[in-house]
Scaffold this motif. Structure first.
Motif, PDB file in Angstrom:
ATOM      1  N   LEU A 112      31.532  70.911 -18.422  1.00 56.83           N
ATOM      2  CA  LEU A 112      30.464  71.747 -18.963  1.00 56.83           C
ATOM      3  C   LEU A 112      31.058  72.896 -19.759  1.00 56.83           C
ATOM      4  CD1 LEU A 112      27.400  72.156 -19.033  1.00 56.83           C
ATOM      5  CD2 LEU A 112      27.590  73.466 -16.909  1.00 56.83           C
ATOM      6  N   SER A 113      32.082  73.524 -19.222  1.00 55.57           N
ATOM      7  CA  SER A 113      32.755  74.610 -19.944  1.00 55.57           C
ATOM      8  C   SER A 113      33.330  74.115 -21.261  1.00 55.57           C
ATOM      9  CB  SER A 113      33.881  75.210 -19.084  1.00 55.57           C
ATOM     10  OG  SER A 113      33.369  75.807 -17.922  1.00 55.57           O
ATOM     11  N   LEU A 114      33.943  72.941 -21.235  1.00 56.35           N
ATOM     12  CA  LEU A 114      34.540  72.381 -22.440  1.00 56.35           C
ATOM     13  C   LEU A 114      33.481  72.160 -23.513  1.00 56.35           C
ATOM     14  CD1 LEU A 114      36.979  71.124 -23.919  1.00 56.35           C
ATOM     15  CD2 LEU A 114      36.449  68.966 -22.774  1.00 56.35           C
ATOM     16  N   ALA A 115      32.340  71.614 -23.121  1.00 54.36           N
ATOM     17  CA  ALA A 115      31.267  71.351 -24.085  1.00 54.36           C
ATOM     18  C   ALA A 115      30.755  72.639 -24.713  1.00 54.36           C
ATOM     19  CB  ALA A 115      30.123  70.609 -23.398  1.00 54.36           C
ATOM     20  N   VAL A 116      30.654  73.700 -23.917  1.00 53.75           N
ATOM     21  CA  VAL A 116      30.159  74.981 -24.435  1.00 53.75           C
ATOM     22  C   VAL A 116      31.204  75.647 -25.319  1.00 53.75           C
ATOM     23  CG1 VAL A 116      29.430  77.309 -23.784  1.00 53.75           C
ATOM     24  CG2 VAL A 116      28.580  75.347 -22.509  1.00 53.75           C
ATOM     25  N   LEU A 117      32.420  75.702 -24.850  1.00 56.11           N
ATOM     26  CA  LEU A 117      33.464  76.407 -25.590  1.00 56.11           C
ATOM     27  C   LEU A 117      33.809  75.706 -26.900  1.00 56.11           C
ATOM     28  CD1 LEU A 117      35.737  77.419 -22.584  1.00 56.11           C
ATOM     29  CD2 LEU A 117      34.226  78.898 -23.912  1.00 56.11           C
ATOM     30  N   ASP A 118      33.529  74.417 -26.988  1.00 54.01           N
ATOM     31  CA  ASP A 118      33.772  73.689 -28.224  1.00 54.01           C
ATOM     32  C   ASP A 118      32.955  74.249 -29.384  1.00 54.01           C
ATOM     33  OD1 ASP A 118      34.715  71.538 -29.920  1.00 54.01           O
ATOM     34  OD2 ASP A 118      32.783  70.571 -29.599  1.00 54.01           O
ATOM     35  N   VAL A 119      31.801  74.841 -29.088  1.00 56.70           N
ATOM     36  CA  VAL A 119      30.894  75.310 -30.146  1.00 56.70           C
ATOM     37  C   VAL A 119      30.559  76.793 -30.001  1.00 56.70           C
ATOM     38  CG1 VAL A 119      29.876  73.027 -30.510  1.00 56.70           C
ATOM     39  CG2 VAL A 119      28.878  74.551 -28.788  1.00 56.70           C
ATOM     40  N   CYS A 120      31.394  77.549 -29.292  1.00 56.65           N
ATOM     41  CA  CYS A 120      31.016  78.914 -28.941  1.00 56.65           C
ATOM     42  C   CYS A 120      30.963  79.860 -30.143  1.00 56.65           C
ATOM     43  CB  CYS A 120      31.923  79.474 -27.860  1.00 56.65           C
ATOM     44  SG  CYS A 120      33.668  79.623 -28.298  1.00 56.65           S
ATOM     45  N   GLY A 121      31.556  79.490 -31.267  1.00 56.42           N
ATOM     46  CA  GLY A 121      31.456  80.343 -32.441  1.00 56.42           C
ATOM     47  C   GLY A 121      30.060  80.383 -33.024  1.00 56.42           C
ATOM     48  N   VAL A 133      19.191  76.035 -22.033  1.00 56.27           N
ATOM     49  CA  VAL A 133      20.487  75.651 -22.591  1.00 56.27           C
ATOM     50  C   VAL A 133      21.244  74.778 -21.600  1.00 56.27           C
ATOM     51  CG1 VAL A 133      22.749  76.519 -23.291  1.00 56.27           C
ATOM     52  CG2 VAL A 133      20.677  77.666 -24.093  1.00 56.27           C
ATOM     53  N   ARG A 134      21.278  75.237 -20.359  1.00 56.82           N
ATOM     54  CA  ARG A 134      22.027  74.487 -19.350  1.00 56.82           C
ATOM     55  C   ARG A 134      21.438  73.089 -19.141  1.00 56.82           C
ATOM     56  NH1 ARG A 134      25.214  77.084 -14.444  1.00 56.82           N
ATOM     57  NH2 ARG A 134      26.120  75.190 -13.564  1.00 56.82           N
ATOM     58  N   GLU A 152      32.932  84.357 -24.094  1.00 57.77           N
ATOM     59  CA  GLU A 152      32.163  85.014 -23.046  1.00 57.77           C
ATOM     60  C   GLU A 152      30.678  85.007 -23.364  1.00 57.77           C
ATOM     61  OE1 GLU A 152      34.721  86.261 -24.653  1.00 57.77           O
ATOM     62  OE2 GLU A 152      36.317  86.498 -23.162  1.00 57.77           O
ATOM     63  N   PHE A 153      30.346  85.193 -24.645  1.00 60.70           N
ATOM     64  CA  PHE A 153      28.947  85.216 -25.045  1.00 60.70           C
ATOM     65  C   PHE A 153      28.290  83.860 -24.800  1.00 60.70           C
ATOM     66  CE2 PHE A 153      25.628  84.811 -28.374  1.00 60.70           C
ATOM     67  CZ  PHE A 153      24.812  85.877 -27.985  1.00 60.70           C
ATOM     68  N   ALA A 154      28.954  82.791 -25.226  1.00 59.01           N
ATOM     69  CA  ALA A 154      28.378  81.452 -25.067  1.00 59.01           C
ATOM     70  C   ALA A 154      28.251  81.072 -23.595  1.00 59.01           C
ATOM     71  CB  ALA A 154      29.232  80.424 -25.812  1.00 59.01           C
ATOM     72  N   LEU A 155      29.264  81.361 -22.799  1.00 65.02           N
ATOM     73  CA  LEU A 155      29.187  81.050 -21.373  1.00 65.02           C
ATOM     74  C   LEU A 155      28.085  81.868 -20.700  1.00 65.02           C
ATOM     75  CD1 LEU A 155      32.997  80.828 -20.542  1.00 65.02           C
ATOM     76  CD2 LEU A 155      31.366  78.928 -20.579  1.00 65.02           C
ATOM     77  N   GLY A 156      27.888  83.111 -21.169  1.00 67.64           N
ATOM     78  CA  GLY A 156      26.803  83.931 -20.644  1.00 67.64           C
ATOM     79  C   GLY A 156      25.441  83.325 -20.942  1.00 67.64           C
ATOM     80  N   LEU A 157      25.276  82.773 -22.138  1.00 68.58           N
ATOM     81  CA  LEU A 157      24.019  82.098 -22.480  1.00 68.58           C
ATOM     82  C   LEU A 157      23.802  80.887 -21.579  1.00 68.58           C
ATOM     83  CD1 LEU A 157      24.064  82.168 -26.399  1.00 68.58           C
ATOM     84  CD2 LEU A 157      22.558  83.484 -24.893  1.00 68.58           C
ATOM     85  N   LEU A 158      24.850  80.127 -21.335  1.00 67.79           N
ATOM     86  CA  LEU A 158      24.727  78.956 -20.473  1.00 67.79           C
ATOM     87  C   LEU A 158      24.268  79.367 -19.077  1.00 67.79           C
ATOM     88  CD1 LEU A 158      25.394  75.807 -20.210  1.00 67.79           C
ATOM     89  CD2 LEU A 158      27.462  76.597 -19.065  1.00 67.79           C
ATOM     90  N   ARG A 159      24.850  80.443 -18.560  1.00 70.50           N
ATOM     91  CA  ARG A 159      24.508  80.881 -17.204  1.00 70.50           C
ATOM     92  C   ARG A 159      23.091  81.445 -17.114  1.00 70.50           C
ATOM     93  NH1 ARG A 159      30.010  83.139 -17.590  1.00 70.50           N
ATOM     94  NH2 ARG A 159      31.413  81.978 -16.196  1.00 70.50           N
ATOM     95  N   VAL A 176      35.584  79.672 -12.864  1.00 68.28           N
ATOM     96  CA  VAL A 176      35.602  78.894 -11.623  1.00 68.28           C
ATOM     97  C   VAL A 176      34.204  78.463 -11.199  1.00 68.28           C
ATOM     98  CG1 VAL A 176      37.727  79.975 -10.818  1.00 68.28           C
ATOM     99  CG2 VAL A 176      35.516  81.016 -10.238  1.00 68.28           C
ATOM    100  N   ASP A 177      33.160  79.080 -11.763  1.00 64.22           N
ATOM    101  CA  ASP A 177      31.798  78.778 -11.328  1.00 64.22           C
ATOM    102  C   ASP A 177      31.149  77.648 -12.125  1.00 64.22           C
ATOM    103  OD1 ASP A 177      31.799  80.560 -13.570  1.00 64.22           O
ATOM    104  OD2 ASP A 177      29.651  80.906 -13.248  1.00 64.22           O
ATOM    105  N   LEU A 178      31.850  77.081 -13.104  1.00 69.07           N
ATOM    106  CA  LEU A 178      31.274  76.038 -13.931  1.00 69.07           C
ATOM    107  C   LEU A 178      32.146  74.790 -13.904  1.00 69.07           C
ATOM    108  CD1 LEU A 178      30.291  78.110 -17.112  1.00 69.07           C
ATOM    109  CD2 LEU A 178      28.759  77.339 -15.283  1.00 69.07           C
TER     110      LEU A 178
END
Length: 349
Positions: free
Chosen positions: A157-166, A338-339, A326-333, A151-153
Motif C-alpha cells: 500500500l505504501s509503495l502504491a501511494v509513494l509511487d504517485v506522491c508528487g 482514497v484508502r 508525508e502529505f500523500a501518506l497523510g491523505l491515505l490515512r 510501520v502502520d501501513l
C-alpha cells in the motif's frame, strides 16, 4: 548525481543515459538497496501489456531484457519506469541520505535513473500487475530521495501511494494559490478543479488534495461505468463524469457541464496518450493544466493550446515537491475514500 554510473552516452545524467553501470560496489556517497518489489509506472505497464496482448510471460521477459540491457528499468517506448521498495544493505560513509543498514525504504526517484540488477529472473511475478515482487539490488546517489516505510501501513500500500506522491502535493500547491488569490481579491468565484483519471492512484489522491486545499467544486472524470461507480461510492469528488479523455469536445463538455464552467485547474492523471487537447479545452482562460501522465506529449499540449488560442499555464508534474511523501501518506490515512480505492486496486492486482 550518479554521473560515474553512466556507461553510454558519455556526459549525460543517469536518467538520459541509455545504459548504466549497476555493479553492487558502492561509492562513499551511495547507498545499496536490496530490492523486494518494483512498482512499474502505469503508462509503461499499459504499453507493455498492450504490446504483448496481455501475455504476462512476454511482459516479464521484456522487463528482464530492459533491465539487463540498460542497467535500469526504463521503458524505451514511454521513457518511464516506476520506483521500488527494499531494505538498505549498505550506506556509504559520506551518503547524505541519512539511511542505515536494515531500514525498509521506498525510493522516491524514478527507476529510469536508478542502477538496478535483478537476481531472481522475476520468478514470482506473473507479468499481470504493476507491482513486481523480485530479488535484486539498486543503487541510490547522493541526490536521490528515499522514504523509510511507515510501520502502520502494508508495504504494498505504501509503495502504491509513494509511487504517485508528487501529484497530490503539486495539486494542493496550485489549488491553494488560486484560493488565496481570490481571497485577497475578495472574489467570491469558487475554485473549480477537474481531475482526469480521478479513480486512479494519482487521480484519487489529487481529488482529495484539491478539496483539502480549498477547491469549492471538483469533478473526477473517468472512462468507464465501473470506475464512475467506484469513485462516486467513495465521495472524493462532488461530481463524477463519464468521458473519453481522448475526445477533446466530449471531455470539455463533461467538465463544463459538471462544474457549470470550465475548470480553473485541470489535473491529467491518465495513462493513455492523446488527452492533451481535451485537457486544454476543459480549462478556463487564465487557468492551469497539470500533466501528471507519462503518456503526455508536451509538444501536442503546447501546440494544441496555441492552436486553440487558449491562455492556460501548463505544468509538468515532475514527481517531487518538498514533503510530498508525508502529505500523500497523510491523505491515505485520513481519507477513507482514497484508502478504499487503493486497497481495491491492490486486491484486483
Amino acid at each position: 548525481m550518479g554521473l560515474h554510473r553512466v556507461v553510454e552516452p558519455a556526459g549525460v545524467l543517469p536518467q538520459a543515459a541509455w545504459r548504466l553501470d549497476a555493479s553492487p560496489e558502492i561509492a562513499p556517497n551511495e547507498v545499496r538497496i536490496r530490492v523486494e518489489r518494483l512498482n512499474l509506472d502505469a503508462a509503461s505497464f499499459r504499453q507493455l501489456w498492450e504490446k504483448h496482448g496481455g501475455d504476462g510471460d512476454a511482459v516479464r521477459a521484456e522487463v528482464l531484457q530492459i533491465v539487463s540491457t540498460r542497467g535500469k528499468m526504463q521503458n524505451p517506448v514511454t521513457g518511464s519506469g516506476g520506483m521500488l521498495i527494499g531494505t538498505v544493505e549498505e550506506a556509504g560513509r559520506r551518503s547524505p541520505l541519512g539511511l542505515r543498514a536494515g531500514q525498509r525504504v521506498a525510493t522516491l526517484v524514478s527507476l529510469t535513473l536508478t542502477p538496478l540488477t535483478i537476481l531472481d529472473g522475476l520468478a514470482r511475478w506473473d507479468g499481470r500487475s504493476e507491482q513486481v515482487p523480485c530479488d535484486g539490488y539498486a543503487i541510490l546517489f547522493a541526490r536521490s530521495i528515499a522514504a523509510v516505510l511507515p510501520v502502520d501501513l502494508d508495504p504494498q500500500l505504501s509503495l502504491a501511494v509513494l509511487d504517485v506522491c508528487g501529484a497530490p502535493a503539486l495539486t494542493a500547491r496550485v489549488v491553494s494559490r488560486y484560493v488565496a488569490e481570490r481571497e485577497r481579491a475578495e472574489d467570491p468565484t469558487p475554485v473549480r478543479v477537474a481531475v482526469i483519471g480521478g479513480a486512479g492512484k494519482s487521480g484519487s489522491l489529487s481529488l482529495a488534495a484539491a478539496r483539502r486545499a480549498g477547491a469549492a467544486r471538483t469533478v473526477g472524470v473517468v472512462p468507464v461505468v465501473a470506475e464512475r461507480d467506484a469513485l462516486a461510492a467513495v465521495g472524493l469528488a462532488d461530481v463524477v463524469a463519464l468521458a473519453d479523455a481522448r475526445d477533446p469536445v466530449a471531455l470539455s463538455s463533461a467538465v463544463t457541464t459538471a462544474l457549470g464552467a470550465p475548470a480553473d485547474v485541470t489535473v491529467v492523471c491518465v495513462d493513455v496518450p492523446g488527452c492533451e487537447h481535451g485537457a486544454v479545452l476543459a480549462t478556463e482562460d487564465g487557468g492551469t493544466v497539470v500533466f501528471f501522465s507519462m503518456a503526455t506529449s508536451f509538444a501536442a499540449a503546447a501546440l494544441g493550446a496555441e492552436g486553440l488560442a487558449a491562455d492556460v499555464t501548463m505544468l509538468v508534474g515532475n514527481g517531487y515537491v518538498p514533503g510530498h511523501a508525508e502529505f500523500a501518506l497523510g491523505l491515505l490515512r485520513s481519507e477513507s475514500g482514497v484508502r478504499a480505492l487503493f486497497e481495491a486496486r491492490l486486491a484486483a492486482d
